[in-house]
Design a protein around this motif. Structure first.
Motif, PDB file in Angstrom:
ATOM      1  N   GLY A 123       0.688  -1.347  -0.138  1.00 13.14           N
ATOM      2  CA  GLY A 123       0.157   0.126  -0.066  1.00 13.14           C
ATOM      3  C   GLY A 123       0.762   1.259   0.033  1.00 13.14           C
ATOM      4  O   GLY A 123       1.712   1.411  -0.641  1.00 13.14           O
ATOM      5  N   THR A 124       0.321   2.479   0.644  1.00 17.92           N
ATOM      6  CA  THR A 124       1.037   3.751   0.644  1.00 17.92           C
ATOM      7  C   THR A 124       1.672   3.660   1.869  1.00 17.92           C
ATOM      8  O   THR A 124       2.420   4.756   2.149  1.00 17.92           O
ATOM      9  N   ASN A 125       1.802   2.716   2.760  1.00 23.31           N
ATOM     10  CA  ASN A 125       2.521   2.843   3.978  1.00 23.31           C
ATOM     11  C   ASN A 125       3.954   2.765   3.875  1.00 23.31           C
ATOM     12  O   ASN A 125       4.579   1.649   4.454  1.00 23.31           O
ATOM     13  N   LYS A 126       4.669   3.501   3.286  1.00 25.25           N
ATOM     14  CA  LYS A 126       6.205   3.241   2.896  1.00 25.25           C
ATOM     15  C   LYS A 126       6.902   4.687   3.167  1.00 25.25           C
ATOM     16  O   LYS A 126       6.181   5.909   2.990  1.00 25.25           O
ATOM     17  N   LEU A 127       8.113   4.325   3.540  1.00 23.90           N
ATOM     18  CA  LEU A 127       9.145   5.565   3.447  1.00 23.90           C
ATOM     19  C   LEU A 127       9.222   5.973   1.875  1.00 23.90           C
ATOM     20  O   LEU A 127       8.990   5.332   1.095  1.00 23.90           O
ATOM     21  N   LYS A 128       9.597   7.400   2.013  1.00 23.61           N
ATOM     22  CA  LYS A 128       9.963   7.628   0.479  1.00 23.61           C
ATOM     23  C   LYS A 128      11.101   7.463  -0.023  1.00 23.61           C
ATOM     24  O   LYS A 128      12.308   7.709   0.322  1.00 23.61           O
ATOM     25  N   SER A 129      10.988   6.540  -1.044  1.00 29.52           N
ATOM     26  CA  SER A 129      12.215   6.010  -1.920  1.00 29.52           C
ATOM     27  C   SER A 129      12.873   7.107  -2.702  1.00 29.52           C
ATOM     28  O   SER A 129      12.546   8.037  -3.063  1.00 29.52           O
ATOM     29  N   ASN A 130      14.278   6.858  -2.742  1.00 24.90           N
ATOM     30  CA  ASN A 130      15.141   7.859  -3.616  1.00 24.90           C
ATOM     31  C   ASN A 130      15.003   9.070  -3.259  1.00 24.90           C
ATOM     32  O   ASN A 130      15.027  10.194  -3.989  1.00 24.90           O
ATOM     33  N   ALA A 131      14.785   9.357  -2.016  1.00 16.41           N
ATOM     34  CA  ALA A 131      14.695  10.815  -1.662  1.00 16.41           C
ATOM     35  C   ALA A 131      15.935  11.562  -1.391  1.00 16.41           C
ATOM     36  O   ALA A 131      15.904  12.816  -1.450  1.00 16.41           O
ATOM     37  N   VAL A 132      16.905  10.745  -0.790  1.00 17.40           N
ATOM     38  CA  VAL A 132      18.243  11.384  -0.524  1.00 17.40           C
ATOM     39  C   VAL A 132      19.519  10.559  -1.076  1.00 17.40           C
ATOM     40  O   VAL A 132      19.384   9.478  -1.382  1.00 17.40           O
ATOM     41  N   GLY A 133      20.543  11.322  -1.302  1.00 16.20           N
ATOM     42  CA  GLY A 133      21.862  10.684  -1.622  1.00 16.20           C
ATOM     43  C   GLY A 133      23.035  10.310  -0.565  1.00 16.20           C
ATOM     44  O   GLY A 133      22.627  10.385   0.488  1.00 16.20           O
ATOM     45  N   SER A 134      24.265  10.053  -0.903  1.00 13.60           N
ATOM     46  CA  SER A 134      25.247   9.914  -0.259  1.00 13.60           C
ATOM     47  C   SER A 134      25.581  10.997   0.666  1.00 13.60           C
ATOM     48  O   SER A 134      26.041  10.437   1.799  1.00 13.60           O
TER      49      SER A 134
END
Length: 493
Positions: free
Chosen positions: A10-21
């Motif tokens: 569902g939508t209960n996820k953390l935001k993927s690809n949000a930050v880098g190294s």
């Protein structure tokens, strides 16, 4: 099964690809709080290692590098916000190491925030005796930093990590440039004596200083807790761990030398008893500008640590709640807009704040912080030991089949790191018990109780929780810790 992958639904996820190294590097480095170490925490090392403090810091830094092998290696195979809990849970078919690591880590979670909530007051009080004499003013500081460490992380991983990246880079620059200016101004007073290994009876005190210093580097692996939100996680997490470790050494090793020699080797025994000796040395060689800048960045160091801590703890709890291990589903819910585990943040901060304030009222903020951080050290080192053991099991049961098992990195070095960890725990427990026996006052009794509580939390609590899940809810452990965000992204693309 170990090789099964559990997905968030569902939508209960953390935001993927949000930050880098870059954000990952300073998620880890901010947890260390280099400026706070320079201003305050080096006192403990100097008290034991004296002139040899820079050498003690180097040995501690290298030793902590051994501790970082475990998250570095595990992060090649899994992007999971549960970090060491998830690594431990997924290392065997039965998943038994998971609840053990999680419950032990909770002991650190509940007590470790004293560094932020109470440590800020301790630093401010050391600057001004006038402020320290105002009754219960420290509670206001505790409220301010607690609200800050909830609001900023709540607004999103990118907001909080960008803040830490910007201020963290400036903090490192201040410490490195300031240290080298002090060293340059010392001129002929520069000496290699701080790098000589003590001899005779002093060798024992030196290694106790090393033990104290190792705990100062705690948090360098917390980038693993935001791995589900990082771009190209399995590469960038490892990159972040390595660079954060190097920056920690760069920030603290020259600074420790500058402070010790800048203070004066003949009078080094007075360093540990002085109020804010780091500030004193900075003022002596860098004037009011250096003095004020160190105050600003040390204060920010406590706030950055607090934000980093919130990011890390909330995501560990989120991951465990997703797996239905210890925490209810409520803890694992994320905000629909900000994609942050706000419920976990709120519950954890409420418990931590109440614990810190109650302890602070009774013992004062300075002593209360040191008492609670004693349990923090025992618990987090034990988590590393569990993680090291889990890496060896994972290598034997999974990586051996694929030809990726390494005798050096999965067996030898984790074992050495665990031995170092056991030495730290042994001397921490022994010292606090012996101190109380020799001088049974109220404060020493508190240290005695907290260290016994830490041992019971692990030996009784963590083991009991593990046995409960193993025999009562084995189906929960089957897939605990097996979620891999990067694999899910790959499958959905």
């Amino acid at each position: 099964m170990v090789d099964e992958i559990k997905h968030s639904s569902g939508t209960n996820k953390l935001k993927s690809n949000a930050v880098g190294s870059i954000q990952g590097i300073f998620q880890s480095l901010s947890y260390v709080g280099p400026a706070a170490d320079v201003a305050i925490l080096l006192l403990g090392t100097v008290a034991f290692a004296l002139v040899a403090t820079p050498l003690a810091i180097i040995v501690a830094w290298l030793s902590y590098g051994l501790f970082m092998i475990m998250p570095y290696e595990f992060s090649k195979y899994k992007a999971n916000a549960g970090s060491y809990y998830a690594y431990a849970a997924g290392s065997t078919r039965g998943g038994g190491f998971g609840p053990m690591a999680l419950f032990t880590w909770m002991g650190e979670n509940f007590t470790g925030q004293a560094f932020g909530i109470l440590g800020l007051s301790a630093f401010i009080f050391a600057i001004s005796t006038y402020i320290s004499n105002i009754p219960y003013l420290w509670i206001l500081f505790a409220v301010i930093i607690t609200l800050y460490m909830f609001i900023l992380p709540y607004l999103g991983i990118k907001v909080s990590t960008n803040y830490m990246a910007i201020t963290g880079m400036l903090e490192v620059l201040l410490l490195v440039i300031g240290s080298f200016i002090i060293i340059a101004r010392l001129g002929s007073a520069n000496t290699l004596k701080p790098f000589y290994l003590p001899t005779g009876s002093a060798i024992g005190s030196f290694f106790f200083g090393v033990i104290f210093s190792i705990v100062d580097f705690t948090g360098l692996g917390t980038v693993t807790t935001i791995s589900e939100e990082m771009k190209n996680s399995k590469r960038n997490v490892r990159k972040s761990i390595l660079i954060a470790w190097l920056l920690a050494g760069l920030a603290l090793i020259p600074a420790s030398y500058a402070l010790v020699v800048g203070w004066g080797l003949p009078s080094i025994s007075a360093f540990a008893s002085a109020p804010d000796p780091g500030l004193i040395v900075f003022y002596r060689y860098l004037g009011p500008v250096g003095f004020i800048l160190l105050i600003i960045f040390t204060t920010n160091s406590y706030f950055s640590y607090a934000v980093s801590k919130t990011n890390a703890v909330s995501r560990i709890w989120y991951s465990a709640a997703r797996d239905r291990v210890i925490f209810p589903e409520y803890i694992g819910e994320v905000h629909k807009k900000y994609r942050t585990p706000g419920h976990a943040m709120l519950v954890w901060l409420a418990i931590s704040f109440v614990l810190d304030v109650i302890t602070g009222i009774y013992f004062g903020p300075v002593n209360a912080a040191l008492i609670l951080l004693t349990m923090t050290g025992v618990c987090i080192v034990t988590v590393h030991i569990i993680g090291n053991t889990s890496l060896t099991f994972f290598s034997h049961t999974v990586l051996k089949k694929t030809g990726e098992s390494s005798i050096l990195y999965h067996y030898v070095m984790p074992t050495i790191a665990s031995f170092v960890g056991l030495v730290i725990i042994y001397y921490t427990v022994l010292t606090n018990i012996q101190t109380y026996i020799s001088d049974p006052n109220t404060l020493n009794l508190a240290y005695f109780i907290i260290v016994i509580l830490a041992v019971l939390w692990i030996v009784v609590g963590a083991v009991a929780v593990t046995l409960y899940y193993k025999f009562k809810k084995p189906e929960v452990l089957q897939n605990a810790g097996n979620y891999d965000a990067e694999m899910e992204i790959s499958e959905n693309s």
